[in-house]
Design an enzyme around this catalytic site. Structure first.
Site, mmCIF file in Angstrom:
data_model
loop_
_atom_site.group_PDB
_atom_site.id
_atom_site.type_symbol
_atom_site.label_atom_id
_atom_site.label_comp_id
_atom_site.label_asym_id
_atom_site.label_seq_id
_atom_site.Cartn_x
_atom_site.Cartn_y
_atom_site.Cartn_z
ATOM 1 N N HIS A 202 0.814 -1.273 0.125
ATOM 2 C CA HIS A 202 -0.062 -0.139 -0.171
ATOM 3 C C HIS A 202 0.810 1.253 0.072
ATOM 4 O O HIS A 202 1.788 1.378 0.616
ATOM 5 C CB HIS A 202 -0.797 0.207 1.445
ATOM 6 C CG HIS A 202 -1.749 1.388 1.467
ATOM 7 N ND1 HIS A 202 -2.721 1.699 0.406
ATOM 8 C CD2 HIS A 202 -1.730 2.152 2.498
ATOM 9 C CE1 HIS A 202 -3.200 2.834 0.918
ATOM 10 N NE2 HIS A 202 -2.636 3.200 2.199
ATOM 11 N N SER A 203 0.543 2.127 -0.808
ATOM 12 C CA SER A 203 1.030 3.505 -1.033
ATOM 13 C C SER A 203 2.665 3.541 -1.065
ATOM 14 O O SER A 203 3.053 3.163 -1.786
ATOM 15 C CB SER A 203 0.795 4.235 0.485
ATOM 16 O OG SER A 203 1.131 5.725 0.759
ATOM 17 N N TYR A 204 3.384 4.106 0.115
ATOM 18 C CA TYR A 204 4.760 3.807 -0.056
ATOM 19 C C TYR A 204 5.296 2.653 -0.257
ATOM 20 O O TYR A 204 6.425 2.108 -0.595
ATOM 21 C CB TYR A 204 5.575 4.688 1.188
ATOM 22 C CG TYR A 204 7.036 4.831 0.912
ATOM 23 C CD1 TYR A 204 7.385 5.563 -0.053
ATOM 24 C CD2 TYR A 204 8.045 4.154 1.740
ATOM 25 C CE1 TYR A 204 8.876 5.953 -0.247
ATOM 26 C CE2 TYR A 204 9.083 4.330 1.549
ATOM 27 C CZ TYR A 204 9.810 5.256 0.458
ATOM 28 O OH TYR A 204 11.034 5.393 0.518
ATOM 29 N N GLY A 206 4.311 0.359 -2.180
ATOM 30 C CA GLY A 206 4.683 0.305 -3.599
ATOM 31 C C GLY A 206 5.824 0.750 -4.081
ATOM 32 O O GLY A 206 6.376 0.148 -5.132
#
Length: 313
Positions: A202-204, A206
């Site tokens: 998720h988010s960072y 990724g």
């Protein structure tokens, strides 16, 4: 009780704050008459002092982190492993793994949270407090993965410092998120030699997944069959991803981005030749993991089904 530099003291249990989780995983104020969770959700504004309100919220968040750690151990049966391997416990970070993750599993799922205050077992602490454990924690993902036969490793990229004798120190091999992810992939994921690996980030997280794919491209290409991203903040151009790595990522990855379009609606990529993007069916960044839950696992299953098995070769 825990204290702050301002001298405020806060409880070290959720119940000490006057809250508990109900059967739906929602944080609710304890009814003083029954001792059971009532209907009132978490209240942020309890005084006119906003600094106090914020510190109280952060203290509750720290307690919830420990609570989720407990759920990882008791509810889904994971165990803590040190980062680094040989570090002293009080000076080390830790990750959570299923026991079968250490014995050459056929399928392994690696979970990578985003940046900030979230630790192992969490996608969004704010959702755990204000919505539910189901939407904000990784527990449903881990449970479903285990039901599907995956071993599990849960990274903890934001566990970077410890306070020893009143002094904050950086944790060896986990002083920042990239260092942590690199160490865990090299010394846990690669060393247990799983046959097939999937990643949900998720988010960072990724960004970290893309960075790992670039660093360990040969291993990713041979073992990682799916990378499911939820509102990822990666950037193939800014991360200097080589063309062959980018081509591989396009084949095995999908990014469920925050958007008001229906779930799985195709969206423009962040750049030409980038990782395919679809709508997470929700406009709130923190909710993208939970809102895309079923689609993420459908994607993993489809990607795994497309992997050539030995008997087909």
């Amino acid at each position: 009780m825990t204290s702050t530099e301002q001298g405020w003291s806060f409880p070290d249990t959720i119940e000490g704050f006057g809250y508990t989780f109900n059967t739906d995983g929602q944080l609710r104020k304890i009814d003083p008459n029954t001792g059971e969770p009532g209907n009132e959700p978490f209240e942020f504004h309890v005084t006119e002092n906003q600094d106090y309100n914020q510190k109280r919220y952060e203290a509750l968040g720290d307690v919830i982190t420990e609570y989720v750690y407990g759920l990882l151990e008791t509810e889904v049966g994971l165990q803590r492993m040190m980062v680094p391997h040989q570090g002293a416990v009080q000076e080390s970070a830790f990750i959570f793994v299923s026991s079968d993750a250490l014995s050459k599993p056929d399928r392994l799922l690696v979970l990578i949270p985003g940046s900030g205050v979230v630790k192992s077992g969490q996608w969004a602490r704010s959702l755990i407090i204000n919505d539910s454990l189901q939407s904000g924690s990784q527990i449903p993902f881990i449970k479903h993965a285990r039901e599907l036969g995956y071993a599990v490793i849960v990274m903890n990229p934001n566990e970077n410092t410890k306070v020893i004798n009143g002094k904050k120190i950086k944790i060896m091999n986990s002083s920042n998120a990239k260092e942590h992810a690199d160490y865990v992939w090299k010394h846990y994921v690669k060393e247990v030699t799983p046959k097939h690996i999937a990643v949900i980030a998720h988010s960072y997280g990724g960004f970290l997944a893309v960075d790992l794919a670039t660093r360990y491209f040969t291993h990713f290409q041979s073992s990682v069959f799916a990378i499911a991203l939820t509102d990822s903040v990666h950037n193939l151009l800014m991360q200097n991803v080589p063309p062959r790595v980018a081509g591989y990522l396009r084949k095995v990855s999908r990014n469920w981005a925050s958007h008001d379009a229906p779930l799985d609606t195709p969206l423009p990529c962040e750049m030409e030749g980038g990782i395919p993007r679809v709508s997470a069916g929700h406009t709130k960044h923190e909710m993208t993991s939970w809102s895309s839950f079923e689609s993420v696992f459908t994607f993993l299953q489809e990607q795994y089904a497309a992997v050539p098995k030995k008997e087909e070769l």
